[in-house]
Scaffold this active site. Structure first.
Site, mmCIF file in Angstrom:
data_model
loop_
_atom_site.group_PDB
_atom_site.id
_atom_site.type_symbol
_atom_site.label_atom_id
_atom_site.label_comp_id
_atom_site.label_asym_id
_atom_site.label_seq_id
_atom_site.Cartn_x
_atom_site.Cartn_y
_atom_site.Cartn_z
ATOM 1 N N ASP A 1 9.441 5.391 -10.259
ATOM 2 C CA ASP A 1 9.894 6.162 -11.669
ATOM 3 C C ASP A 1 10.331 6.907 -12.388
ATOM 4 O O ASP A 1 10.756 7.302 -13.153
ATOM 5 C CB ASP A 1 7.952 6.310 -11.933
ATOM 6 C CG ASP A 1 7.074 5.203 -11.959
ATOM 7 O OD1 ASP A 1 7.964 3.569 -11.563
ATOM 8 O OD2 ASP A 1 5.807 4.937 -12.001
ATOM 9 N N LYS B 1 -0.776 -4.065 -2.908
ATOM 10 C CA LYS B 1 -2.060 -3.524 -2.652
ATOM 11 C C LYS B 1 -2.174 -2.436 -2.445
ATOM 12 O O LYS B 1 -1.722 -1.339 -2.872
ATOM 13 C CB LYS B 1 -2.374 -3.800 -1.065
ATOM 14 C CG LYS B 1 -3.387 -3.718 0.012
ATOM 15 C CD LYS B 1 -4.077 -1.970 -0.078
ATOM 16 C CE LYS B 1 -5.256 -2.685 0.693
ATOM 17 N NZ LYS B 1 -6.031 -1.119 1.008
ATOM 18 N N SER C 1 0.547 -1.293 0.153
ATOM 19 C CA SER C 1 0.033 -0.257 0.167
ATOM 20 C C SER C 1 0.999 1.007 -0.039
ATOM 21 O O SER C 1 1.561 1.759 -1.261
ATOM 22 C CB SER C 1 -0.876 -0.446 0.973
ATOM 23 O OG SER C 1 -1.720 1.447 1.189
#
Length: 539
Positions: free
Chosen positions: A306, A320, A295
């Site tokens: 990224d 998750k 999460s």
């Protein structure tokens, strides 16, 4: 009370018409289907109410129906009863009301491991090593004493009082303390220390309300000690608040960079971007994750990866990536309903598949282990359809979880049946408590800080031998093969547990860091300039 008035009918109506679904988005066919469903439930409830052979437990039926309904949606839409709501929220709120001690049950006795600094017990002079013998005049020892027993009696609303009778070594009589309960902080940063001359280390265990401030304070403290590069350890961090994950990511990313976005069928896309307030936007960064990082942890790791801001190291994270929104029900219970999905800046969905049902979903980690994923990155196959690119054209993959840049296999070389039995029977903790009984004052005088303890306390072979004899007396006989595999780790763990009792939990992680092979490989990676160039990491 009849079943018809039990609240189930109201709940079904709320789920179908109220739970965040705008009325204008529901077309005529959906309204007809919903009306038919309500009528069906209403009819069933009336039939049970009037014709069932026995008296039905309305509350239990209601709760079971709610839970069964949510299980048909996804693994993370859940129902929490009124009693469960407070327990579920407490670790994330960052505090609770109580007396402010860390305790451990030792031979059916409540042993104070530490008083929370600045808390009500600390202010009164309650010390590590004290034993709580009575609570409000009643005996508080014996088989009746469990963790639940202790918390029920020592926790309570701020401003209320509880009297404890404490046995302290060197004192014959009990010492009575009347403690006024207060707000007690729950720290989410377990460890902050310099692991090398210019490398700082922060271990974050959850994303709670206080986490951002705790991390900012840790970064500031490490910078004062000369930190230039940082290892952020999110292993086994199961997540927490979305906004805290966003704010924490902001500490590492330049202004206006997309951190994460959320989107669902009835939840329009929402973008969350970095601001200008980051406290560690320059310097090498490594984020550690494993299969239990989930999460909010995955949001941070995904954003760092990224944007080519740092190296993600470890094993593929849990996966998750569903957003839960809480909806309050009339009796103060709560439904946490999934309303959207998380996506990383490159467009990757964090959520792993769950189409095969809840049992299969939660068996995923077991299946990963069986397939060899924990020991070899080559066992993981990513189709081209889930291939994404960072600004430097580095390939990253979706499909569930964050795949690290540097894979670290799980280490089982130091595990043994002997070591497992020691933990299972709680003998490492028990020995440390026994060892400190009578030595605490001497050790505190000899070692005034963690550094002096780390450098001065010698957990040598003789120390291990004494522990092995203690364990044998407690029912775990010496095992030469087990000691050959696990002996060095046992020494470090024992030394770390002593440090935790003398100082704090951060001291434990600092002491055991040399046997944390994943952390040691993170340090090695941090010192590898070629690795950062290979991944085009912004420093």
């Amino acid at each position: 009370m009849s079943l018809q008035r039990s609240g189930l009918f109201v709940f079904i109506f709320m789920i179908l018409f109220v739970a965040g679904i705008p009325s204008e988005s529901v077309n005529a066919q959906q309204r007809n289907d919903s009306r038919s469903t309500i009528q069906k439930f209403s009819s069933l409830l009336q039939i049970i109410n009037y014709y069932y052979v026995d008296t039905a437990n309305a509350t239990q039926l209601t709760e079971s129906a709610i839970e069964a309904l949510l299980k048909e949606l996804d693994p993370h839409s859940v129902y929490l009863s009124k009693e469960e709501v407070k327990k579920a929220n407490e670790p994330l709120q960052g505090n609770f009301d109580g007396v402010g001690i860390q305790f451990q049950l030792f031979h059916d006795t409540i042993l104070v491991v530490a008083a929370v600094p600045g808390g009500p017990s600390d202010k009164l002079g309650i010390q590590a090593g004290d034993k709580i013998i009575t609570i409000n005049g009643e005996d508080a020892f014996g088989k009746k004493v469990t963790n639940t027993y202790v918390m029920e009696r020592l926790r309570g609303p701020k401003g209320t009082r509880v009297t404890v009778g404490i046995k302290r070594k060197g004192r014959k009589e009990l010492i009575d303390y009347t403690i006024t309960r207060d707000k007690i902080p729950l720290n989410s940063v377990d460890a902050t220390f310099m692991i090398q001359e210019d490398i700082g280390y922060i271990k974050l265990t959850r994303f709670a309300r206080t986490s951002l401030q705790e991390v900012k304070e840790s970064i500031a403290a490490l910078k004062k000690q000369g930190m230039k590069n940082l290892i952020l350890d999110l292993r086994n961090n199961s997540g927490g608040f979305l906004d805290i994950a966003i704010d924490l990511s902001d500490e590492f990313l330049p202004s206006d960079k997309l951190i994460v976005y959320t989107e669902g069928l009835r939840s329009p896309r929402m973008d969350f971007k970095a601001t200008m307030r980051g406290s560690f936007e320059k310097g090498k960064l490594i984020v550690m994750v494993n299969e239990s990082s989930a999460s909010a942890s995955e949001i941070v790791a995904g954003a760092v990866q990224d944007w080519d801001r740092g190296i993600v190291l470890g094993r593929r994270s849990f996966g998750k990536g569903l957003v839960q929104r809480p909806f309050n029900l009339p009796d103060s219970s709560v439904v946490r309903l999934t309303t959207a999905r998380y996506y990383t800046p490159s467009g990757r969905s964090i959520q792993k598949p769950y189409e095969d049902g809840v049992e299969d979903y939660y068996a995923d980690l077991t299946n990963r282990f069986r397939h060899g994923e924990f020991v070899s990155a080559d066992s993981i196959r990513f189709p081209d359809s889930i291939k994404y690119y960072t600004p430097s054209k580095r390939v990253v993959y979706g499909g569930g979880g964050i795949m690290p840049d540097v894979f670290i296999p799980i280490d089982t070389t130091t595990s043994s049946r002997y070591y497992t039995d020691l933990w299972r029977k709680g003998l490492l903790n028990e020995y440390v408590i026994d060892y400190l009984d009578g030595r605490r004052g001497q050790l505190q005088a000899s070692y005034t800080d963690v550094a002096s303890f780390r450098n001065g306390f010698n957990a040598d072979d003789e120390f291990l031998k004494q522990f092995v004899s203690f364990a044998a007396e407690k029912g775990v006989p010496a095992d030469e093969e087990g000691l050959a595999r696990s002996g060095n780790e046992i020494k470090h763990i024992l030394k770390g547990l002593i440090a935790r009792n003398l100082f704090d939990v951060s001291a434990y992680f600092e002491i055991i860091s040399p046997i944390d092979h994943e952390l040691m490989q993170a340090v090695e990676a941090m010192n590898n300039e070629m690795l950062f160039r290979k991944f085009s990491i912004a420093m």
